[in-house]
Design an enzyme around this catalytic site. Structure first.
Site, short mmCIF file in Angstrom:
data_model
loop_
_atom_site.label_atom_id
_atom_site.label_comp_id
_atom_site.label_asym_id
_atom_site.label_seq_id
_atom_site.Cartn_x
_atom_site.Cartn_y
_atom_site.Cartn_z
CG HIS A 134 -0.39 0.30 2.51
ND1 HIS A 134 -0.08 -0.68 3.43
CD2 HIS A 134 -0.06 1.47 3.09
CE1 HIS A 134 0.41 -0.12 4.52
NE2 HIS A 134 0.44 1.19 4.32
CG ASP A 164 -0.03 -4.08 2.75
OD1 ASP A 164 -0.02 -3.51 1.64
OD2 ASP A 164 0.07 -3.46 3.83
N GLY A 238 3.42 6.43 8.05
CA GLY A 238 4.81 6.59 7.64
C GLY A 238 5.69 5.48 8.17
CG ASN A 239 6.29 4.03 12.22
OD1 ASN A 239 5.73 4.90 12.87
ND2 ASN A 239 7.55 3.72 12.40
CB SER A 240 3.17 1.62 6.30
OG SER A 240 1.99 1.78 7.04
N GLY A 295 -8.14 -26.30 -4.78
CA GLY A 295 -9.14 -26.43 -5.85
C GLY A 295 -10.52 -26.77 -5.34
#
Length: 387
Positions: A134, A164, A238-240, A295
């Site tokens: 992200h 992510d 901002g730590n992401s 499946g």
């Protein structure tokens, strides 16, 4: 009788005395020069020989700092795990700026502008960087800011929205890569250190400290379910993409989210390092994620559903459809079979099924326990690549 001294007569006396001594001074100077020249000519060769001998035995200058001085010196109160871990990992943490093209109606042209920012961690000295998907989503250009302030354009190697995670590559070598731990061995109550760039590069390399609060926290973000390590170390915008680190400076996870609700504090989440390592390796090697596949279409069971459908167990996953030609059909699974166990792991939810499946590789075989009517059956299933 009165004596009178005149300055002119005194000056004349001094001049006469100096004038008489000039020949003596001159002779002494000449003698000094002769004696000095004799001493130099006699002793200088021996001095030079000694100097040359000493220089010949002297080892070359070692400009490298001795190993015992490479470790920084701390005051006693500074010699802590947090200080050492932060010092070890911080050079591996980078800033990531997501740039997108925006049209300026007033100027009549297009230009790049920052639309998002976050953090990343160097995972390989050759320039590979792990971050959150992200953080770089929909970017037209990605700028990586190194610990020394150098800015470089990054190439996207691969992304995986399902976890992510994303991998970037910059044209730089000899970079300080972080070490990753085994997240399966992480314990609740361990020290946790978050490093990143909250609120952008103005606060880059901020360090926050807390503990591992919980493991295997399953949460839904958007349309995806994620399994996280929970921590009370402060994680802000901002730590992401930055690392969550243990007491010995090993990365235990990649910070990715926090609960942002009024009145709720200290609930941040990180993607476990074992998940990161697997996803990152696939992205670097293949540019995409190769996931194992069963499946089938399934439905979760609870006591209410079990009662309504008169099922033999009150938990597990009931098979609603078996995809033709898939691994499940080849293994002999049928509609209305109930999956209860995979390799000794009790399966009660779809999220847990996916987590267990993702621990395996395409081509590996697992034993699956199912309930078919009132009979427990064990089948062997070989994972294939998800279409």
């Amino acid at each position: 009788m009165r004596c009178v001294f005149k300055m002119d007569s005194f000056d004349n006396y001094q001049r006469k005395s100096s004038k008489n001594k000039m020949p003596v001074y001159f002779i002494m100077i000449i003698m000094g020069m002769v004696i000095g020249g004799f001493l130099v000519s006699f002793f200088l060769p021996d001095i030079l020989d000694r100097r040359e001998s000493l220089n010949g035995d002297r080892p070359p200058v070692d400009w490298e700092i001795p190993e015992e001085h490479e470790e920084p010196e701390y005051y006693e109160y500074q010699n802590t795990a947090v200080v050492k871990a932060a010092e070890k990992v911080t050079p591996s943490v980078v800033g990531i700026t997501n740039m997108a093209v925006a049209y300026d109606f007033f100027q009549g042209d297009s230009r790049l502008q920052e639309v998002a920012g976050g953090s990343g961690v160097i995972i390989d000295s050759a320039g590979y960087i792990a971050t959150n998907n992200h953080v770089i989503a929909d970017a037209d250009e990605i700028v990586v800011t190194l610990y020394n302030g150098e800015e470089l354009i990054a190439e996207v190697i691969g992304t995986d929205p399902a976890t992510d995670l994303a991998v970037l590559k910059i044209e730089q070598t000899g970079l300080p890569a972080a070490s990753f731990s085994d997240s399966d061995k992480v314990l609740v109550g361990e020290l946790a250190i978050a490093i990143g760039n909250p609120l952008g590069l103005a606060f880059q390399h901020s360090v926050t400290v807390g503990y591992i609060s919980a493991l295997q926290r399953s949460m839904r973000i958007g349309e995806q379910n994620f399994s996280f390590i929970q921590t009370d170390a402060a994680i802000n915008a901002g730590n992401s993409g930055g690392p969550l680190v243990n007491a010995v400076g090993e990365v235990v996870g990649i910070n990715t989210a926090k609960i942002n609700i009024t009145g709720v504090e200290g609930m941040g989440f990180a993607i476990p390092s074992n998940t990161v390592k697997k996803i990152v390796n696939d992205l670097i090697e293949h540019g995409r994620i190769i996931r194992p596949w069963i499946g089938i279409y399934i439905r979760e069971i609870d006591e209410k559903i079990a009662e309504e459908m008169q099922l033999p167990v009150g938990y597990g996953l009931i098979v609603e459809e078996v995809i033709s030609g898939g691994p499940a059909q080849k293994a002999g699974l049928e509609p209305r079979d109930i999956i209860t166990d995979i390799e000794g792991e009790k399966i009660q939810t779809f999220d847990r099924l996916r987590e267990v499946i993702n621990q395996y590789k395409v081509g590996q075989k697992v034993n699956i326990k199912i309930m078919r009517k009132d009979t427990e059956i064990e089948v062997g299933l070989i994972f294939e690549e998800m279409p």
